[in-house]
Write an enzyme that holds these catalytic residues in place. Structure first.
Site, mmCIF file in Angstrom:
data_model
loop_
_atom_site.group_PDB
_atom_site.id
_atom_site.type_symbol
_atom_site.label_atom_id
_atom_site.label_comp_id
_atom_site.label_asym_id
_atom_site.label_seq_id
_atom_site.Cartn_x
_atom_site.Cartn_y
_atom_site.Cartn_z
ATOM 1 N NE ARG A 186 -42.978 -104.094 -33.044
ATOM 2 C CZ ARG A 186 -41.664 -104.150 -32.839
ATOM 3 N NH1 ARG A 186 -40.977 -105.183 -33.278
ATOM 4 N NH2 ARG A 186 -41.037 -103.192 -32.189
ATOM 5 C CD GLU A 194 -32.040 -96.514 -23.168
ATOM 6 O OE1 GLU A 194 -32.665 -97.345 -23.867
ATOM 7 O OE2 GLU A 194 -31.825 -96.632 -21.960
HETATM 8 P P1 AMP Z 1 -39.378 -94.417 -29.722
HETATM 9 O O1 AMP Z 1 -38.560 -93.904 -30.860
HETATM 10 O O2 AMP Z 1 -38.639 -94.404 -28.411
HETATM 11 O O3 AMP Z 1 -40.741 -93.777 -29.632
HETATM 12 O O4 AMP Z 1 -39.611 -95.967 -29.993
HETATM 13 C C1 AMP Z 1 -40.604 -96.394 -30.869
HETATM 14 C C2 AMP Z 1 -40.150 -97.539 -31.726
HETATM 15 O O5 AMP Z 1 -39.452 -98.529 -30.974
HETATM 16 C C3 AMP Z 1 -41.347 -98.224 -32.332
HETATM 17 O O6 AMP Z 1 -41.042 -98.533 -33.689
HETATM 18 C C4 AMP Z 1 -41.557 -99.474 -31.503
HETATM 19 O O7 AMP Z 1 -41.865 -100.579 -32.310
HETATM 20 C C5 AMP Z 1 -40.240 -99.698 -30.762
HETATM 21 N N1 AMP Z 1 -40.409 -99.827 -29.302
HETATM 22 C C6 AMP Z 1 -39.907 -98.977 -28.357
HETATM 23 N N2 AMP Z 1 -40.196 -99.389 -27.128
HETATM 24 C C7 AMP Z 1 -40.907 -100.540 -27.258
HETATM 25 C C8 AMP Z 1 -41.527 -101.454 -26.321
HETATM 26 N N3 AMP Z 1 -41.474 -101.260 -24.996
HETATM 27 N N4 AMP Z 1 -42.192 -102.514 -26.833
HETATM 28 C C9 AMP Z 1 -42.270 -102.709 -28.169
HETATM 29 N N5 AMP Z 1 -41.710 -101.894 -29.093
HETATM 30 C C10 AMP Z 1 -41.024 -100.828 -28.650
#
Ligand code: AMP
Length: 176
Positions: free
Chosen positions: A63, A100
Site C-alpha cells: 500500500r 510478531e
Molecule cells: P509495522 O511493521 O508493525 O509498523 O507494520 C506496518 C505494516 O503492516 C504496514 O505496511 C501496514 O500496511 C501493515 N499493517 C500493520 N498493522 C496494520 C493494521 N492494523 N491495518 C492495516 N495495515 C496494517
C-alpha cells in the site's frame, strides 16, 4: 460564497475487525482511495511533509506503492519500490526484520539509491515500526540519506515512532 468543507480523512478509513487474524483491527484505506477528493487530500497532506531537498520517494510494498507513487508524481520525483523477498528482478540488497511471529525480508534494487540521494520513505500505516525501521536501514546501507518517513495512519498505541527516533516521522492520522 462559502468555502468547501475540509475533508476529514478519518471518515474514509474503515475498521475491519479480526483481519487478517483474530484480534487485529485492520485499517482499510480502500474507501479513501475510492474517493477522488479524499485520495487527493491524503497525497497533498503527505506532500506538505516532503523536505524541499528530497529527491526520491521510496514506497513500501504494497500500500506504500499507492501513496508513494502518487506523491512522487505530484512532486515530480522518482519512485523506488521496496518489496518483499524474491519480487524484484535485478540485483538486490536485503534486510531481515522481525515480525510478531518469525522474520521477514525486505529488498531494494542495489542501484536504486546511493550516496547523495535524500530519500523520503512512504507507507500507508505505521504500527510497531518494524517495517519502516527496516526500510530506513536498507536505504542507509546503500549510502543514501533518509530525509523523512511519511505515513497516512499511525497506530500510536503500538509506539512505532520510538523505533524511528533518528529520523523525522510524519503521519496524517494518529489513532491513540
Ligand atoms: P509495522 O511493521 O508493525 O509498523 O507494520 C506496518 C505494516 O503492516 C504496514 O505496511 C501496514 O500496511 C501493515 N499493517 C500493520 N498493522 C496494520 C493494521 N492494523 N491495518 C492495516 N495495515 C496494517
Amino acid at each position: 460564497m462559502t468555502a468547501a468543507p475540509a475533508i476529514n480523512l478519518r471518515d474514509y478509513i474503515r475498521d475491519v475487525p479480526d483481519f487478517p487474524k483474530p484480534g487485529i483491527v485492520f485499517k482499510d484505506i480502500t474507501p479513501l482511495l475510492a474517493n477522488g477528493d479524499a485520495f487527493a487530500a491524503a497525497v497533498s497532506g503527505l506532500s506538505c511533509h516532503v523536505p524541499p531537498d528530497a529527491d526520491v520517494i521510496v514506497g513500501i510494498e504494497s500500500r506504500g506503492f499507492i501513496f508513494g507513487a502518487a506523491l512522487a508524481q505530484q512532486r515530480n520525483m522518482g519512485f523506488v519500490p521496496v518489496r518483499k523477498h524474491g519480487k524484484l528482478p535485478y540485483e538486490v540488497h536485503g534486510v531481515e526484520y522481525e515480525l510478531e511471529y518469525g522474520m521477514d525480508r525486505l529488498e531494494i534494487h542495489r542501484d536504486a539509491v546511493s550516496a547523495g540521494h535524500r530519500v523520503v520513505i512512504v507507507d500507508d500505516l505505521l504500527a510497531t515500526g518494524g517495517t519502516m525501521r527496516a526500510t530506513v536501514d536498507l536505504v542507509r546501507e546503500l549510502g543514501a540519506e533518509v530525509a523523512a518517513c511519511l505515513c497516512v495512519i499511525e497506530l500510536a498505541f503500538l509506539h512505532g515512532r520510538e523505533r524511528l527516533d533518528d529520523v523525522p516521522v510524519h503521519s496524517l492520522l494518529v489513532y491513540e
